[in-house]
Design a protein around this motif. Sequence first.
Motif, PDB file in Angstrom:
ATOM      1  N   GLY A 117       0.367   9.157   3.508  1.00  0.00           N
ATOM      2  CA  GLY A 117       0.798   8.452   2.244  1.00  0.00           C
ATOM      3  C   GLY A 117       0.970   9.598   1.192  1.00  0.00           C
ATOM      4  N   GLN A 163       1.038  -1.190  -0.112  1.00  0.00           N
ATOM      5  CA  GLN A 163      -0.003   0.114  -0.075  1.00  0.00           C
ATOM      6  C   GLN A 163       0.689   1.262   0.072  1.00  0.00           C
ATOM      7  N   LYS A 164       2.313   1.241   0.384  1.00  0.00           N
ATOM      8  CA  LYS A 164       2.855   2.188   0.433  1.00  0.00           C
ATOM      9  C   LYS A 164       2.540   3.506   1.364  1.00  0.00           C
ATOM     10  N   GLY A 188       1.184   5.980  -0.949  1.00  0.00           N
ATOM     11  CA  GLY A 188       0.027   5.287  -0.910  1.00  0.00           C
ATOM     12  C   GLY A 188      -1.321   6.175  -0.621  1.00  0.00           C
TER      13      GLY A 188
END
Length: 1104
Positions: free
Chosen positions: A97, A81-82, A449
């Motif tokens: 994110g 998902q980063k 993400g």
Amino acid sequence: MKKFNFRKVLDGLTASSPGSGSSSGSNSGGAGSGSVHPGGTAGLPREEIQESLTSEYFQICKTVRHGFPYQPTALAFDPVQKILAIGTRTGAIRILGRPGVDCYCQHESGAAVLQLQFLINEGALVSASSDDTLHLWNLRQKRPAILHSLKFNRERITYCHLPFQSKWLYVGTERGNTHIVNIESFILSGYVIMWNKAIELSTKTHPGPVVHLSDSPRDEGKLLIGYENGTVVFWDLKSKRADLRVYYDEAIHSIDWHHEGKQFMCSHSDGSLTLWNLKSPSRPFQTTVPHGKSQREGRKSESCKPILKVEYKTCRNSEPFIIFSGGLSYDKACRRPSLTIMHGKAITVLEMDHPIVEFLTLCETPYPNEFQEPYAVAVLLEKDLIVVDLTQTNFPIFENPYPMDIHESPVTCTAYFADCPPDLILVLYSIGVKHKKQGYSNKEWPVSGGAWNLGAQTYPEIIITGHADGTIKFWDASAMTLQMLYKLKTSKVFEKQKAGDGKQTCEIVEEDPFAIQMIYWCPESRIFCVSGVSAYVIMYKFSRHEITAEIVSLEVRLQCDVEDIITPEPETSPPFPDLSSQLPPSRSLSGSTNTVSSEGVTKDSIPCLSVKTRPVRMPPGYQADLVIQLVWVDGEPPQQITSLAISSAYGIVAFGNCTGLVVVDFIQKTVLLSMGTIDLYRSSDLYQRQPRSPRKNRQFIAGLTELNDSPVPLELERCKSPTSETRENSYNRSRSSSISSIDKDSKEAITALYFMESFARKNDSTISPCLFVGTSLGMVVLISLNLPSSDEQRFTEPVVVLPSGTFLSLKGAVLTFSCMDRSGSLMQPPYEVWRDPNNTDENEKTWKRKLVMNYSSSSQEMGDHQYTIICSEKQARVFSLPSQTCLYVHNITETSFILQADVVVMCNSACLACFCANGHIMIMSLPSLRPMLDVNYLPLTDMRIARTFCFTNEGQALYLVSPTEIQRLTYSQEMCDNIQDMLGDLFTPIETPEAQNRGFLKGLFGGSGQTFDREELFGEASAGKASRSLAQHIPGPGSIEGVKGAAGGVMGELTRARIALDERGQRLGELEEKTAGMMTSAEAFSKHAHELMLKYKDKKWYQF
């Protein structure tokens, strides 16, 4: 049962309500809230104003938090998902994110976060807290919620490990035991690895707490357990016994596997790294002390500082990376905290500005049994977050897109502007981008993400922060984000103090003499003004062109030439304790205790700081146009500035302090007025004031970050350095009226200033330029400004400034002013349209000043057609001018006091917003002062909140919630309803990357991890139930159980059905992914089998 609408009651509050009683005062008549006093001179407005705002327009909710998480403790990263998560000592979690994806959530208990673990690509997060509780957070919603909690009752949690694509969480404890938790149900398994079974029976000592847990990359059925005393156990989960044990005579801090699962590396307390091979566990395969001095053969290497964490990451096409924190030699005591990167024979030491809390290596694959291919290292420091690029040999850092440097120098004041001119953000950014730091990595920020959309809120917003080192930062705060636009260093105006000259200077503060105290900005004219803690005011003009010019400086002598106050009788008890005994002596003023300098000459008529006298190069942006400094008077330092205002239309800047008022013409660079507060009243003094000597009012300056619990009156706080934290944890919420107005041992301070076209005198028929002056005793003085009639004369003819003789009074120190026209519309102060003062265009040189007056020609008619709103720390009043009749009065608080009050615009209507010391946020309609909202939002716990809380238009507000974070909130019902659309999504559907093909023979002989079934081993059928007294399951508010407890009826059923559907869809998605994986494996097996058959088809048995 009939529902009771409290808001409707608020709308109907009148003078009969207890909180809006009348109060006596000169020229007021004491009208009640929203009504007329039966006697006196008060009267209703001739034209009743129809107010459009009702209580349905208002609701309080937090929107977003900016800045660096205060006191961080834990770090986690989801490689698919980063997204990045940071836990703090106060129980907060920040999830980051891509820019715009920034989420804040808080554990209700407030316990410190020990560890964070993502359920990789599952949209969930596990947190372990210092109160020995595990929490499962659902990240598939914009505001994460806790699904389950598990409270350990008899053991303390020390370490957690969640294998990739597993639903069983390993939990290590302080007693050395290892428990297993089912992530789906958050119930403890009956399978327990007891410490006495893990170690050898012959061992007599306890191995200590569990410091590491990880499953073997080669075989998921084997668990590596690291104990603090140096023992490592390789545990076979199926056979429930130890396959091997490793002993080392130094304590273990961390362990990491080689991806093949045949070796692992340990970091130790003596600064050493040991590499162990599973085939020969009796001794380390390799031992190194990376920063130790080389010793002769046979001698043990020199001990170094502990290596707190090591990560061992492999690469397919190069040597592995060994990254660790700590481990420096003890003889380098002055070296800063460092991160060491070992790549082959190259060793790189990256020195950090702050201690390292945690670091994580970001790798391309989530699978532990593949080449890791590290590409970056995220390093969490005590006061910063940096990410190092491992793909470049010089290891540059990535440019951080988040506003993590708000606290680069401590914030001392804030200003917030919503719906400002749209071109300002672009203009400020174009200037500020030229001064950005260079040398960043050329790659994009790796934490990318989540998803974020601009949303419906599109008006521009700007936040300004003033700092202790004299810097000013302009931030773009539009659309729930925060990005640096422009940075201004006000200290460049002054000469640098030479080292060792501190005793001979005239500074009135020992620390941070350039600290910003107040900010005043006119976005339309781009005039910017600041006041500093060293009793100075700097006025800036904005220009797109660089210039080299001398800075004009004015020195003002502000004093009160009266006799000393008569001392009270000895038996009379003072209203306050001696503050000098409560403050540390080291924090006293450098010049306040001795009126004679070291040379034996009394300091007089000299400023606190020295302005540069030589021509100064000023880059494009804000350029200093004028510096005004208060000077020492007869050995006493000047009082710090308590109020500031500037008018670009009039060309005048005004400021005041505990001594008096100063008015300066910044066009002609002359002082128009320098007068003690008591002289503003002339012969019309309404109070019999005791004259006081300036020497009786000694300032007390506390350190920048010092915390002191002793109570200090608010007015002394206002006269102090804005960086003082003397009431950080203690605040007196029940001050007497004498305290709320002013200390008897200090003067009447100027607390509020306001420029406006108004009626200076009672019999005036036309409006004229005025200056409203509010004091700490609740008095309001109107000062008339007589300006030259033409543009040409304005640059040569003098401006006449005189007190008009008009006085108004309130209860408590005056905080803010505003004016409305006869229709009830808010009047904006006049301003001059901006033009570049350094433009070389010939047409611009002949361009005349363009003023915007913001009032209609019909307002020149005679009559009560202007309303003046005045708010003090106790009450609000609305006066009709020029008759000076008090139309409305509302006693806001009796037991507390207002800290911040602003007249703001929402839904094209004006209202009065107040923040009270007891934590209440109150909104009142204008001009009738009807209560619209009263919410107990934020108990005041320290002066930081009081100093930085500010309201702005469109229902927005902010304050500094911690030394490193800004909390934004809204009091608009519409924004509360639409907040979900403005926030970013933390979870986005991403397909989990496929595992690398291991090959037929490698899969056949490489281990038994693929056949390991944790469910069969840890489930209730085989492992049994755990003891109920060991841990307690607590359903979270975001789980189905929580929904059952919190909701009922149709809505509750719909919510439960939606959650169940989401969970079912998630499981179906997982099943589909597993099916696809099995199909891929089957195809690979068929391919390899066919190749093997062709290879050996024509060979005889003896050729094998």
